[in-house]
Write a protein that holds these residues in place. Structure first.
Motif, PDB file in Angstrom:
ATOM      1  N   GLU A  71       0.830  -1.211   0.000  1.00  0.00           N
ATOM      2  CA  GLU A  71       0.000   0.000   0.000  1.00  0.00           C
ATOM      3  C   GLU A  71       0.862   1.258   0.000  1.00  0.00           C
ATOM      4  OE1 GLU A  71      -0.482  -2.529   1.989  1.00  0.00           O
ATOM      5  OE2 GLU A  71      -2.593  -3.163   1.925  1.00  0.00           O
ATOM      6  N   THR A  72       1.999   1.213   0.725  1.00  0.00           N
ATOM      7  CA  THR A  72       2.887   2.367   0.790  1.00  0.00           C
ATOM      8  C   THR A  72       3.467   2.684  -0.588  1.00  0.00           C
ATOM      9  OG1 THR A  72       3.477   1.837   3.078  1.00  0.00           O
ATOM     10  CG2 THR A  72       4.945   3.331   1.885  1.00  0.00           C
ATOM     11  N   LYS A  73       3.925   1.645  -1.307  1.00  0.00           N
ATOM     12  CA  LYS A  73       4.505   1.850  -2.636  1.00  0.00           C
ATOM     13  C   LYS A  73       3.434   2.295  -3.644  1.00  0.00           C
ATOM     14  CE  LYS A  73       8.408  -1.310  -2.128  1.00  0.00           C
ATOM     15  NZ  LYS A  73       9.051  -2.574  -2.585  1.00  0.00           N
ATOM     16  N   VAL A  74       2.231   1.725  -3.512  1.00  0.00           N
ATOM     17  CA  VAL A  74       1.130   2.155  -4.374  1.00  0.00           C
ATOM     18  C   VAL A  74       0.864   3.642  -4.167  1.00  0.00           C
ATOM     19  CG1 VAL A  74      -1.353   1.955  -4.786  1.00  0.00           C
ATOM     20  CG2 VAL A  74       0.023  -0.109  -4.523  1.00  0.00           C
ATOM     21  N   GLY A  75       0.806   4.043  -2.895  1.00  0.00           N
ATOM     22  CA  GLY A  75       0.559   5.448  -2.584  1.00  0.00           C
ATOM     23  C   GLY A  75       1.642   6.365  -3.115  1.00  0.00           C
ATOM     24  N   GLY A  79      -1.202   6.202   1.770  1.00  0.00           N
ATOM     25  CA  GLY A  79      -0.577   4.880   1.677  1.00  0.00           C
ATOM     26  C   GLY A  79       0.144   4.511   2.956  1.00  0.00           C
ATOM     27  N   TYR A  80       0.870   5.481   3.522  1.00  0.00           N
ATOM     28  CA  TYR A  80       1.600   5.227   4.770  1.00  0.00           C
ATOM     29  C   TYR A  80       0.638   4.957   5.928  1.00  0.00           C
ATOM     30  CZ  TYR A  80       4.421   6.093   8.932  1.00  0.00           C
ATOM     31  OH  TYR A  80       5.017   5.979  10.162  1.00  0.00           O
ATOM     32  N   VAL A  81      -0.382   5.820   6.072  1.00  0.00           N
ATOM     33  CA  VAL A  81      -1.343   5.664   7.173  1.00  0.00           C
ATOM     34  C   VAL A  81      -2.086   4.336   7.066  1.00  0.00           C
ATOM     35  CG1 VAL A  81      -3.474   6.574   8.188  1.00  0.00           C
ATOM     36  CG2 VAL A  81      -1.631   8.133   7.534  1.00  0.00           C
ATOM     37  N   TYR A  82      -2.530   3.995   5.838  1.00  0.00           N
ATOM     38  CA  TYR A  82      -3.270   2.745   5.660  1.00  0.00           C
ATOM     39  C   TYR A  82      -2.386   1.554   5.991  1.00  0.00           C
ATOM     40  CZ  TYR A  82      -6.836  -0.355   3.796  1.00  0.00           C
ATOM     41  OH  TYR A  82      -7.819  -1.315   3.674  1.00  0.00           O
TER      42      TYR A  82
END
Length: 393
Positions: A48-52, A355-358
């Motif tokens: 999710e972080t990389k997607v964001g 992305g980081y928060v999720y």
């Protein structure tokens, strides 16, 4: 005389059909890109972080290209020709994006699609608004077909991906792009303003205090809306959903817009735009709070019905209010500034932070953060309403 009358009526009918078809197809392409790109990338192994982060880079590109193409359109006094070039390049790059398996090529084609697809949205809105004025129909009756296209393609692609695999989305994207190109090819261009576009005029536009205060409201409210657009599909899957349910979630959201857009001539009254925007932001607060509470995909899908009192009211009222503030010769640029905040700046912040928060705090806390951001926008909207009332008196 009767023959000429019916001929003109027939030509107007064709133009109405073409602008509605183009809205259907363009927003269908946006449905294949915005909600399903994160799902596609996560299925390819991205966190999710990389997607964001990737989507935030795409939003940064949007910030650069949207005003560039908006000013090119105003400068050349043509929206249609600029759109034809962008649709052609978008269709090719979008096809190869969803055919790619290598992470390197996915990143490259994602950024290329951002560069060519995202400028089409404000140009489409500007052309639709101007064409609706020329043909003496409501803008909402045209924009309804955009919501319909987003809804239909969102629903179809979820099933197509499950039946034929992730890469099958590329063929849908290509077909929509080719048909969109043909629609614009046959469409009349927007009538240009006789007033020349100058650097001095642009400076006055971007330094107008009323416009700046209004755009700040759009920016704050858009951050939470864009975070939801980016991570809703991922959240559906996190709650044990699948691609079909992701498609259903976006279908429900987009389908709920259709009646609101179609009836905009009834509820979108001149002078009430800021009030309507603030009310829609309040419902964003409610929507994101409920999204944070629910713990199964079907309940989350049901919450998407609140789309009808959020985005269509928010965005349609924002366009009408902006066009009151912006001179006619700067409409494409003004529309671009609006889209720039909704899809550019807000998208960059939303994707990077979201992305980081999720990833770190989970989906429920992610939506509670969205609730807080929307609440700040709601309070600021009330402040602008009070300010407007004081100026009027």
């Amino acid at each position: 005389m009767n023959f000429l009358f019916f001929l003109l009526k027939g030509l107007d009918f064709i133009q109405k059909s073409l602008i509605k078809s183009y809205n259907f197809l363009l927003f269908g392409m946006l449905a294949l890109f915005i909600p399903f790109l994160p799902v596609f990338m996560k299925a390819q192994g991205m966190s999710e972080t990389k997607v964001g982060l990737l989507i935030s880079v795409g939003s940064l590109i949007t910030i650069i290209v949207q005003p560039t193409f908006g000013m090119i359109s105003d400068r050349l006094k043509t929206i249609r020709k600029v759109m034809l070039v962008l649709i052609f390049l978008t269709t090719i790059s979008g096809f190869f994006l969803y055919q790619a398996s290598s992470m390197t090529w996915i990143v490259i084609f994602t950024l290329v699609v951002y560069a060519f697809l995202m400028p089409l949205d404000p140009l489409c809105e500007s052309l639709s608004f101007t064409t609706a004025e020329t043909l003496k129909i409501s803008y909402g009756s045209v924009r309804t077909y955009g919501a319909l296209g987003y809804a239909v393609l969102s629903l179809i692609v979820g099933y197509i991906m499950d039946w034929f695999g992730l890469h099958s989305i590329s063929y849908l994207f290509a077909v929509a792009g080719i048909l969109a190109f043909l629609s614009v090819w046959l469409l009349r261009d927007a009538p240009p303003s006789p007033v020349p576009v100058t650097i001095e005029g642009f400076k006055k536009l971007i330094l107008n205090k009323e416009i700046l205060l209004f755009l700040l409201l759009i920016l704050i409210a858009s951050i939470s809306a864009r975070m939801n657009d980016t991570f809703l599909g991922i959240h559906v899957i996190t709650l044990n959903g699948d691609n079909k349910l992701v498609g259903l979630a976006f279908f429900i959201a987009a389908a709920s817009e259709i009646v609101i857009f179609a009836l905009s001539f009834m509820w979108l009254k001149p002078g009430k735009e800021l009030l309507l925007i603030t009310i829609s932001i309040f419902f964003y607060v409610v929507r994101f709070f409920l999204s944070g509470i629910v713990d199964n995909p079907y309940a989350l899908i049901a919450v998407q019905l609140l789309q009808m009192v959020t985005f269509p009211i928010f965005y349609t009222a924002a366009i009408q209010y902006l066009y009151k503030l912006v001179p006619r010769e700067w409409r494409a640029t003004g529309q671009t500034l609006l889209a720039l905040l909704f899809f550019g700046f807000s998208g960059m912040v939303a994707s990077a932070i979201g992305g980081y928060v999720y990833n770190v705090f989970g989906g429920h806390n992610f939506y509670f953060m969205l609730t807080g951001i929307s609440a700040v926008a709601f309070v600021y909207g009330i402040f602008l309403l009070i300010r407007q009332k004081r100026q009027a008196s």
